[in-house]
Design a protein around this motif. Structure first.
Motif, PDB file in Angstrom:
ATOM      1  N   GLN A  66       0.810  -1.219   0.000  1.00 33.50           N
ATOM      2  CA  GLN A  66       0.000   0.000   0.000  1.00 33.50           C
ATOM      3  C   GLN A  66       0.842   1.267   0.000  1.00 33.50           C
ATOM      4  O   GLN A  66       0.305   2.371  -0.042  1.00 33.50           O
ATOM      5  CB  GLN A  66      -0.932  -0.004   1.216  1.00 33.50           C
ATOM      6  N   GLY A  67       2.150   1.122   0.063  1.00 32.65           N
ATOM      7  CA  GLY A  67       3.029   2.285  -0.015  1.00 32.65           C
ATOM      8  C   GLY A  67       3.255   3.013   1.297  1.00 32.65           C
ATOM      9  O   GLY A  67       3.696   4.160   1.294  1.00 32.65           O
ATOM     10  N   LEU A  68       2.996   2.357   2.429  1.00 30.36           N
ATOM     11  CA  LEU A  68       3.204   2.990   3.728  1.00 30.36           C
ATOM     12  C   LEU A  68       4.551   2.623   4.351  1.00 30.36           C
ATOM     13  O   LEU A  68       5.114   3.396   5.122  1.00 30.36           O
ATOM     14  CB  LEU A  68       2.085   2.593   4.706  1.00 30.36           C
ATOM     15  N   VAL A  69       5.055   1.442   4.021  1.00 31.94           N
ATOM     16  CA  VAL A  69       6.286   0.921   4.620  1.00 31.94           C
ATOM     17  C   VAL A  69       7.228   0.485   3.514  1.00 31.94           C
ATOM     18  O   VAL A  69       6.799  -0.028   2.477  1.00 31.94           O
ATOM     19  CB  VAL A  69       5.958  -0.284   5.543  1.00 31.94           C
ATOM     20  N   VAL A  70       8.508   0.702   3.742  1.00 33.07           N
ATOM     21  CA  VAL A  70       9.524   0.218   2.813  1.00 33.07           C
ATOM     22  C   VAL A  70      10.342  -0.859   3.524  1.00 33.07           C
ATOM     23  O   VAL A  70      10.662  -0.731   4.706  1.00 33.07           O
ATOM     24  CB  VAL A  70      10.426   1.354   2.274  1.00 33.07           C
ATOM     25  N   ARG A  71      10.624  -1.916   2.796  1.00 33.42           N
ATOM     26  CA  ARG A  71      11.419  -3.043   3.305  1.00 33.42           C
ATOM     27  C   ARG A  71      12.746  -3.037   2.566  1.00 33.42           C
ATOM     28  O   ARG A  71      12.782  -3.066   1.334  1.00 33.42           O
ATOM     29  CB  ARG A  71      10.665  -4.351   3.040  1.00 33.42           C
ATOM     30  N   ARG A  72      13.834  -2.994   3.332  1.00 34.25           N
ATOM     31  CA  ARG A  72      15.168  -3.023   2.727  1.00 34.25           C
ATOM     32  C   ARG A  72      15.874  -4.303   3.170  1.00 34.25           C
ATOM     33  O   ARG A  72      16.032  -4.538   4.359  1.00 34.25           O
ATOM     34  CB  ARG A  72      15.986  -1.820   3.170  1.00 34.25           C
TER      35      ARG A  72
END
Length: 114
Positions: A66-72
Motif C-alpha cells: 500500500q506504499g506505507l512501509v519500505v522493506r530493505r
C-alpha cells in the motif's frame, strides 16, 4: 469534505484512508517506525507488544504493497532486513497526532459524562 458527493462509501477518500490504517495493529506499527525511523523485524516486534509473527509479517507485507512501509533487504550473512516508513507513511503522522489530540479531549469529555 462533502460526503454526499460520493455515490459509494468506497469512493470516499476518508473511508479509503481509514481502511489503510484501521486494523488493530497498523497504528502501533506506524508509531513504532515513526519513533525509531528504521527497525529490524525482531526490534519492531518488541516495540509492538502482543503482536504475533504471522500478523506482523502479514501487516508489513500489506503496508508495503500500500506504499506505507519500505522493506530493505541487505545481502549479508546473516541476512538483514530493515523496515521504515515511506514518505507517504511519514506524511500520515501529523494527522494521527491531531487525531490523538482530539481523542484525548474526547476521553476527558466522555469520562466526565459517565
Amino acid at each position: 469534505m462533502n460526503q454526499s458527493a460520493y455515490k459509494r462509501k468506497e469512493d470516499c477518500p476518508l473511508t479509503f484512508a481509514l481502511t489503510l490504517i484501521g486494523s488493530k495493529w497498523r497504528l502501533p506499527i506506524i508509531w513504532a517506525l515513526w519513533k525509531n525511523k528504521t527497525l529490524r523485524y525482531n526490534e519492531l516486534k518488541r516495540h509492538v507488544e502482543g503482536i504475533t509473527n504471522m500478523v506482523l509479517s502479514q501487516s508489513l507485507k500489506e503496508m508495503e504493497n500500500q506504499g506505507l512501509v519500505v522493506r530493505r533487504q541487505y545481502m549479508e550473512i546473516p541476512p538483514r532486513v530493515e523496515y521504515s516508513l515511506t514518505k507517504a507513511g511519514e506524511e500520515l503522522v501529523p494527522s494521527l497526532e491531531s487525531l490523538a489530540k482530539w481523542g484525548k479531549g474526547m476521553q476527558a469529555t466522555v469520562k466526565s459524562d459517565v
